[in-house]
Design an enzyme around this catalytic site. Sequence first.
Site, PDB file in Angstrom:
ATOM      1  N   THR A  33       5.312  -6.994  11.140  1.00  0.00           N
ATOM      2  CA  THR A  33       4.186  -6.648  10.267  1.00  0.00           C
ATOM      3  C   THR A  33       2.973  -6.205  11.075  1.00  0.00           C
ATOM      4  O   THR A  33       2.890  -6.409  12.289  1.00  0.00           O
ATOM      5  CB  THR A  33       3.758  -7.840   9.392  1.00  0.00           C
ATOM      6  N   GLU A  76      11.982 -10.283   8.754  1.00  0.00           N
ATOM      7  CA  GLU A  76      10.615  -9.840   9.061  1.00  0.00           C
ATOM      8  C   GLU A  76       9.878 -10.871   9.906  1.00  0.00           C
ATOM      9  O   GLU A  76       9.947 -12.068   9.634  1.00  0.00           O
ATOM     10  CB  GLU A  76       9.857  -9.613   7.745  1.00  0.00           C
ATOM     11  N   ALA A 124      -0.466   5.035   0.610  1.00  0.00           N
ATOM     12  CA  ALA A 124       0.732   5.060   1.458  1.00  0.00           C
ATOM     13  C   ALA A 124       1.455   6.404   1.355  1.00  0.00           C
ATOM     14  O   ALA A 124       2.019   6.890   2.342  1.00  0.00           O
ATOM     15  CB  ALA A 124       1.659   3.912   1.067  1.00  0.00           C
TER      16      ALA A 124
HETATM   17  C1  LIG Z   1       7.776  -5.017   2.191  1.00  0.00           C
HETATM   18  C2  LIG Z   1       6.283  -5.116   2.352  1.00  0.00           C
HETATM   19  C3  LIG Z   1       5.732  -5.172   3.626  1.00  0.00           C
HETATM   20  C4  LIG Z   1       4.342  -5.248   3.799  1.00  0.00           C
HETATM   21  N1  LIG Z   1       3.829  -5.298   5.074  1.00  0.00           N
HETATM   22  C5  LIG Z   1       2.484  -5.292   5.266  1.00  0.00           C
HETATM   23  C6  LIG Z   1       1.920  -5.267   6.578  1.00  0.00           C
HETATM   24  O1  LIG Z   1       2.642  -5.268   7.585  1.00  0.00           O
HETATM   25  N2  LIG Z   1       0.570  -5.248   6.690  1.00  0.00           N
HETATM   26  C7  LIG Z   1      -0.258  -5.222   5.603  1.00  0.00           C
HETATM   27  O2  LIG Z   1      -1.481  -5.197   5.764  1.00  0.00           O
HETATM   28  N3  LIG Z   1       0.239  -5.280   4.345  1.00  0.00           N
HETATM   29  C8  LIG Z   1       1.584  -5.294   4.154  1.00  0.00           C
HETATM   30  N4  LIG Z   1       2.102  -5.312   2.873  1.00  0.00           N
HETATM   31  C9  LIG Z   1       1.189  -5.400   1.745  1.00  0.00           C
HETATM   32  C10 LIG Z   1       0.704  -3.997   1.256  1.00  0.00           C
HETATM   33  O3  LIG Z   1       0.053  -3.312   2.290  1.00  0.00           O
HETATM   34  C11 LIG Z   1      -0.240  -4.252   0.090  1.00  0.00           C
HETATM   35  O4  LIG Z   1       0.426  -4.865  -0.964  1.00  0.00           O
HETATM   36  C12 LIG Z   1      -1.035  -3.052  -0.391  1.00  0.00           C
HETATM   37  O5  LIG Z   1      -2.008  -3.512  -1.329  1.00  0.00           O
HETATM   38  C13 LIG Z   1      -0.199  -1.994  -1.083  1.00  0.00           C
HETATM   39  O6  LIG Z   1       0.470  -1.240  -0.178  1.00  0.00           O
HETATM   40  P1  LIG Z   1       1.378   0.016  -0.616  1.00  0.00           P
HETATM   41  O7  LIG Z   1       1.927   0.555   0.634  1.00  0.00           O
HETATM   42  O8  LIG Z   1       2.270  -0.322  -1.709  1.00  0.00           O
HETATM   43  O9  LIG Z   1       0.209   1.001  -1.134  1.00  0.00           O
HETATM   44  P2  LIG Z   1       0.233   2.254  -2.124  1.00  0.00           P
HETATM   45  O10 LIG Z   1       1.588   2.726  -2.405  1.00  0.00           O
HETATM   46  O11 LIG Z   1      -0.753   3.224  -1.561  1.00  0.00           O
HETATM   47  O12 LIG Z   1      -0.339   1.612  -3.466  1.00  0.00           O
HETATM   48  C14 LIG Z   1      -1.535   0.835  -3.460  1.00  0.00           C
HETATM   49  C15 LIG Z   1      -2.089   0.804  -4.862  1.00  0.00           C
HETATM   50  O13 LIG Z   1      -2.644   2.080  -5.156  1.00  0.00           O
HETATM   51  C16 LIG Z   1      -2.025   2.643  -6.305  1.00  0.00           C
HETATM   52  N5  LIG Z   1      -1.907   4.086  -6.068  1.00  0.00           N
HETATM   53  C17 LIG Z   1      -1.027   4.740  -5.291  1.00  0.00           C
HETATM   54  N6  LIG Z   1      -1.239   6.070  -5.319  1.00  0.00           N
HETATM   55  C18 LIG Z   1      -2.303   6.266  -6.137  1.00  0.00           C
HETATM   56  C19 LIG Z   1      -3.022   7.422  -6.558  1.00  0.00           C
HETATM   57  N7  LIG Z   1      -2.697   8.641  -6.165  1.00  0.00           N
HETATM   58  N8  LIG Z   1      -4.080   7.247  -7.408  1.00  0.00           N
HETATM   59  C20 LIG Z   1      -4.445   5.994  -7.825  1.00  0.00           C
HETATM   60  N9  LIG Z   1      -3.799   4.866  -7.456  1.00  0.00           N
HETATM   61  C21 LIG Z   1      -2.740   4.989  -6.616  1.00  0.00           C
HETATM   62  C22 LIG Z   1      -0.672   1.951  -6.408  1.00  0.00           C
HETATM   63  O14 LIG Z   1      -0.160   1.964  -7.738  1.00  0.00           O
HETATM   64  C23 LIG Z   1      -1.015   0.559  -5.932  1.00  0.00           C
HETATM   65  O15 LIG Z   1      -1.603  -0.200  -6.956  1.00  0.00           O
HETATM   66  C24 LIG Z   1       3.490  -5.273   2.668  1.00  0.00           C
HETATM   67  C25 LIG Z   1       4.045  -5.254   1.380  1.00  0.00           C
HETATM   68  C26 LIG Z   1       5.434  -5.180   1.218  1.00  0.00           C
HETATM   69  C27 LIG Z   1       6.022  -5.172  -0.155  1.00  0.00           C
END
Ligand SMILES: Cc1cc2nc3c(=O)[nH]c(=O)nc-3n(C[C@H](O)[C@H](O)[C@H](O)COP(=O)(O)OP(=O)(O)OC[C@H]3O[C@@H](n4cnc5c(N)ncnc54)[C@H](O)[C@@H]3O)c2cc1C
Length: 296
Positions: A48, A17, A127
């Site tokens: 990223t 990455e 997401a």
């Molecule tokens: C491999 C990897 C790469 C990353 N790259 C980046 C990047 O390039 N840029 C960046 O800004 N960040 C990045 N991140 C960080 C990430 O964006 C954050 O950790 C963010 O807070 C969570 O993203 P997610 O896609 O898991 O979100 P989601 O899956 O949407 O989850 C976010 C939170 O919401 C909760 N949630 C989900 N659905 C619901 C629902 N329906 N109702 C209530 N709660 C819900 C989940 O349990 C979780 O606590 C990365 C993380 C990882 C592991």
Amino acid sequence: MHIRDILTQRRPCFSFEFFPPRTREGAEQLYATMVDLASLRPSYVSVTYGAGGSTRELTHGLIIRIHEHTGLTVVSHMTCVGSTKEDIRGILQEYQEHGIVNIMALRGDPPKGETTFRQPEGGFAYAADLVAFIKKHFPGMGVGVAGFPEGHPDTPNRLLEMDHLRAKVDAGADYICTQLFFDNRDFYDYCERCEIAGITVPIIAGVMPVTSLKGMQRMAELALGARFPARLTKSLVRAKDDEYVERVGIHWATEQVRDLIDHGVRGVHFYTLNRSKATLRIYETLGLKNVSAPMD
Ligand SMILES: Cc1cc2nc3c(=O)[nH]c(=O)nc-3n(C[C@H](O)[C@H](O)[C@H](O)COP(=O)(O)OP(=O)(O)OC[C@H]3O[C@@H](n4cnc5c(N)ncnc54)[C@H](O)[C@@H]3O)c2cc1C
């Protein structure tokens, strides 16, 4: 090539990455790193998307350059922060036209100075919604999503968290790539919990060696909740000077990767911070060169 196809191969997939540099110096550093790491023939590289969507243009520019000027399979991270559906549609359209077919679909972290994520007007809240949108409008795109072996701080209820992860997979995600962790037991336990929740897509383990005490502090801030095992912390504190801290950190990550491979991990994703030294050392020590090259 889609990451899901790479993940069907018998060998583990190894990926790197990078983040888009903001300065000329940073760009030179990244170029040197790419040259070093391309020789390891990674399964793919990913770029990223700065927190708060702060590097949107830089990310897209870098993705297209890597795709067009190297033979590497590239994954673009994309977040919901600060973007409307139409913004996202435009970016995906451009990627599609350039032949980029792999997206890491994320909610994203809040912009600097803000503590909570706010759904943009006309945009997505989670997401899973982004995954569903990509799959509906760009069915040819492969999609990865984030997973958190130590738990995501916004959802203390770990059972509910698994439901949310499952929603991303049900929406069409092909694989999960995890947040960094330092104790493999957290990863193995997470994989088992995914299985119990009916999540069967491949899970790639995120690994990031500690290379300085300052870096360790930064990891603690970025990967909120990251747990530094006492055994690792003791060794790092004992090492004190950054030169020795780096050796300890690389040694620890090397042992993590060795153990993951021995346990049949589907993939290891190295958070490189645009540096090549730690990844090169790990490859060298474990004799990994070419291990992730496509099957002949
Ligand atoms: C491999 C990897 C790469 C990353 N790259 C980046 C990047 O390039 N840029 C960046 O800004 N960040 C990045 N991140 C960080 C990430 O964006 C954050 O950790 C963010 O807070 C969570 O993203 P997610 O896609 O898991 O979100 P989601 O899956 O949407 O989850 C976010 C939170 O919401 C909760 N949630 C989900 N659905 C619901 C629902 N329906 N109702 C209530 N709660 C819900 C989940 O349990 C979780 O606590 C990365 C993380 C990882 C592991």
